[in-house]
Motif scaffolding. Structure first.
Motif, mmCIF file in Angstrom:
data_model
loop_
_atom_site.group_PDB
_atom_site.id
_atom_site.type_symbol
_atom_site.label_atom_id
_atom_site.label_comp_id
_atom_site.label_asym_id
_atom_site.label_seq_id
_atom_site.Cartn_x
_atom_site.Cartn_y
_atom_site.Cartn_z
ATOM 1 N N GLY A 40 -5.640 -34.814 134.354
ATOM 2 C CA GLY A 40 -6.321 -36.072 134.079
ATOM 3 C C GLY A 40 -6.177 -36.553 132.646
ATOM 4 N N GLN A 41 -5.456 -35.797 131.831
ATOM 5 C CA GLN A 41 -5.253 -36.186 130.436
ATOM 6 C C GLN A 41 -3.767 -36.333 130.136
ATOM 7 O OE1 GLN A 41 -7.381 -33.726 127.641
ATOM 8 N NE2 GLN A 41 -9.207 -33.579 128.939
ATOM 9 N N GLY A 42 -3.465 -36.915 128.974
ATOM 10 C CA GLY A 42 -2.079 -37.029 128.563
ATOM 11 C C GLY A 42 -1.588 -35.749 127.928
ATOM 12 N N PRO A 43 -0.282 -35.581 127.807
ATOM 13 C CA PRO A 43 0.257 -34.380 127.152
ATOM 14 C C PRO A 43 -0.188 -34.305 125.687
ATOM 15 C CG PRO A 43 1.968 -35.534 128.386
ATOM 16 C CD PRO A 43 0.788 -36.442 128.341
ATOM 17 N N LEU A 91 4.323 -28.151 129.377
ATOM 18 C CA LEU A 91 5.527 -28.947 129.535
ATOM 19 C C LEU A 91 6.462 -28.754 128.349
ATOM 20 C CD1 LEU A 91 3.728 -32.231 130.604
ATOM 21 C CD2 LEU A 91 5.253 -30.921 132.073
ATOM 22 N N GLN A 101 12.076 -38.820 125.283
ATOM 23 C CA GLN A 101 12.030 -37.408 125.628
ATOM 24 C C GLN A 101 12.291 -37.212 127.104
ATOM 25 O OE1 GLN A 101 8.452 -35.468 124.114
ATOM 26 N NE2 GLN A 101 8.383 -36.907 122.409
ATOM 27 N N PHE A 103 11.619 -34.504 130.083
ATOM 28 C CA PHE A 103 10.710 -33.402 130.376
ATOM 29 C C PHE A 103 11.243 -32.498 131.475
ATOM 30 C CE2 PHE A 103 6.746 -34.205 128.062
ATOM 31 C CZ PHE A 103 6.983 -35.482 127.583
ATOM 32 N N GLY A 104 10.865 -31.241 131.375
ATOM 33 C CA GLY A 104 11.098 -30.302 132.446
ATOM 34 C C GLY A 104 9.993 -30.406 133.491
ATOM 35 N N PRO A 105 10.067 -29.581 134.551
ATOM 36 C CA PRO A 105 9.076 -29.647 135.639
ATOM 37 C C PRO A 105 7.723 -29.047 135.257
ATOM 38 C CG PRO A 105 10.628 -27.886 136.033
ATOM 39 C CD PRO A 105 11.128 -28.603 134.824
ATOM 40 N N PHE B 34 6.828 -45.772 123.956
ATOM 41 C CA PHE B 34 7.499 -45.297 125.162
ATOM 42 C C PHE B 34 6.570 -45.396 126.368
ATOM 43 C CE2 PHE B 34 10.821 -43.492 122.594
ATOM 44 C CZ PHE B 34 10.180 -43.106 121.435
ATOM 45 N N TYR B 36 6.249 -43.737 130.286
ATOM 46 C CA TYR B 36 6.699 -42.688 131.193
ATOM 47 C C TYR B 36 5.943 -42.814 132.508
ATOM 48 C CZ TYR B 36 8.680 -40.264 127.125
ATOM 49 O OH TYR B 36 9.408 -39.939 126.009
ATOM 50 N N GLN B 38 4.619 -40.363 135.704
ATOM 51 C CA GLN B 38 4.398 -38.970 136.065
ATOM 52 C C GLN B 38 3.857 -38.871 137.479
ATOM 53 O OE1 GLN B 38 1.678 -36.650 133.610
ATOM 54 N NE2 GLN B 38 2.825 -34.786 134.048
ATOM 55 N N GLY B 43 6.773 -33.153 135.650
ATOM 56 C CA GLY B 43 6.835 -33.613 134.278
ATOM 57 C C GLY B 43 7.027 -35.115 134.208
ATOM 58 N N PRO B 44 6.625 -35.755 133.111
ATOM 59 C CA PRO B 44 6.819 -37.194 132.957
ATOM 60 C C PRO B 44 8.298 -37.572 132.995
ATOM 61 C CG PRO B 44 5.231 -36.378 131.344
ATOM 62 C CD PRO B 44 5.859 -35.187 131.982
ATOM 63 N N PHE B 46 10.985 -40.536 131.821
ATOM 64 C CA PHE B 46 11.149 -41.619 130.871
ATOM 65 C C PHE B 46 11.466 -42.936 131.586
ATOM 66 C CE2 PHE B 46 12.260 -43.937 127.196
ATOM 67 C CZ PHE B 46 13.478 -44.552 127.415
ATOM 68 N N THR B 49 11.802 -47.627 126.206
ATOM 69 C CA THR B 49 11.490 -47.565 124.783
ATOM 70 C C THR B 49 11.439 -48.981 124.236
ATOM 71 O OG1 THR B 49 12.749 -45.514 124.554
ATOM 72 C CG2 THR B 49 12.096 -46.636 122.535
ATOM 73 N N LEU B 87 2.161 -43.230 131.730
ATOM 74 C CA LEU B 87 1.767 -42.779 130.395
ATOM 75 C C LEU B 87 2.446 -43.623 129.330
ATOM 76 C CD1 LEU B 87 2.250 -38.952 131.009
ATOM 77 C CD2 LEU B 87 0.056 -40.059 130.613
ATOM 78 N N PHE B 103 0.492 -39.274 122.877
ATOM 79 C CA PHE B 103 0.382 -39.827 124.224
ATOM 80 C C PHE B 103 -1.024 -40.357 124.486
ATOM 81 C CE2 PHE B 103 4.108 -38.980 126.878
ATOM 82 C CZ PHE B 103 4.857 -38.165 126.052
ATOM 83 N N GLY B 104 -1.090 -41.384 125.329
ATOM 84 C CA GLY B 104 -2.362 -41.836 125.872
ATOM 85 C C GLY B 104 -2.737 -40.976 127.074
ATOM 86 N N THR B 105 -3.891 -41.275 127.658
ATOM 87 C CA THR B 105 -4.375 -40.465 128.782
ATOM 88 C C THR B 105 -3.842 -40.950 130.132
ATOM 89 O OG1 THR B 105 -6.385 -41.782 128.847
ATOM 90 C CG2 THR B 105 -6.473 -39.728 127.587
#
Lengths: 112, 113
Positions: A40-43, A91, A101, A103-105, B34, B36, B38, B43-44, B46, B49, B87, B103-105
Motif C-alpha cells: 500500500g506504499q511506494g518504494p 525490489l 529505472q 525493476f526486477g520482480p 517518472f 510507473y 505496478q 515490480g513497477p 516504467f 519520463t 506510481l 516515490f509517491g504512495t
C-alpha cells in the motif's frame, strides 16, 4: 528483452535469522538500486550504487542491513538479524544513465 | 526534504470513463519526473519520463503532462487491463552530483467492465 533478475522470489524466515537477497541488473547498467516496499506504499530507497560504489545509503538501517556490489555487476542485500517489521517486498532496479529505472520482480519477505 | 503526493489514493472507473491522476511534488532541482505502473505482486514497470514544464508524453490510452508543481496522468477510455497501481517518482540532484529518486504512495486504479 533484457530483464533484472532477483532471487529468491519468496522468503519466509524467523526473527533473529539472517536473510540474503540477490540481484542481477540489466547488462551495462551502471546504477543499481535496492528498495523496500510495504503493502500500500511506494518504494523506499535503501541503497543506491554507481558501479561498485555506494552513492546513497542514508535510509539503510546499518545496524542490521548491509549491501554490496563487489564487481559493479550483481548485488546482494543482507539482513541480520531479521525483525518482524522487515516483512515487505524488496525490489531491485537498474538504470543505464541514472534516470528511468527497470525493476526486477522483487523478493517477498515474511518474518515470523 | 523532497516530497511527492499522489491523489486520489484509489480510483474506480467504468470502462470507457476517462479520468486523471495527480502527482504534486516539492523538490529542489528537479531532474526528471517518472510514471510507473505496478501490478499486484510485481515490480513497477516504467511508463514515462518528463523533464520540463509543458512537456507531454503519450502511450496508448495514457498521456502524462508536467507543470512546475505537479504532473497528471490522463487515462482516456480505460479498459479493465489498465487496472493497476500508478506510481509517480521525482528525481533531484543531491550531494556529489548524483540524483536521488523519491516515490509517491501511488494511485490504485480499478476499471470495471
Amino acid at each position: 528483452e533484457a530483464e533484472v533478475a532477483q532471487s529468491p522470489r519468496y522468503k519466509i524466515t524467523e526473527k533473529s535469522q539472517a536473510v540474503a537477497f540477490w540481484c542481477d541488473p540489466i547488462s551495462g547498467h551502471a546504477t543499481l538500486y535496492w528498495y523496500r516496499q510495504i503493502l500500500g506504499q511506494g518504494p523506499e530507497l535503501l541503497v543506491q550504487f554507481q558501479d561498485e560504489s555506494v552513492v546513497d545509503d542514508s535510509q539503510l538501517p546499518k545496524d542490521r542491513f548491509s549491501a554490496e556490489r563487489l564487481k559493479g555487476v550483481d548485488s546482494t542485500l543482507k539482513i541480520q538479524p531479521a525483525e518482524l517489521g522487515d516483512s515487505a517486498m524488496y525490489l531491485c532496479a537498474s538504470s543505464p544513465r541514472g534516470n528511468e529505472q527497470f525493476f526486477g520482480p522483487g523478493t517477498r519477505l515474511t518474518v515470523l | 526534504e523532497d516530497q511527492v503526493t499522489q491523489s486520489p489514493e484509489a480510483l474506480r472507473l467504468q470502462e470507457g470513463e476517462s479520468s486523471s491522476l495527480n502527482c504534486s511534488y516539492t523538490v529542489s532541482g528537479l531532474r526528471g519526473l517518472f510514471w510507473y505502473r505496478q501490478d499486484p505482486g510485481k515490480g513497477p514497470e516504467f511508463l514515462f519520463t518528463l523533464y520540463s514544464a509543458g512537456e507531454e508524453k503519450e502511450k496508448e490510452r495514457l498521456k502524462a503532462t508536467l507543470t512546475k508543481k505537479e504532473s497528471f496522468l490522463h487515462i482516456t477510455a480505460p479498459k479493465p487491463e489498465d487496472s493497476a497501481t500508478y506510481l509517480c517518482a521525482v528525481q533531484a540532484y543531491f550531494s556529489g552530483g548524483y540524483q536521488k529518486v523519491t516515490f509517491g504512495t501511488g494511485t490504485k486504479l480499478q476499471v470495471i467492465p
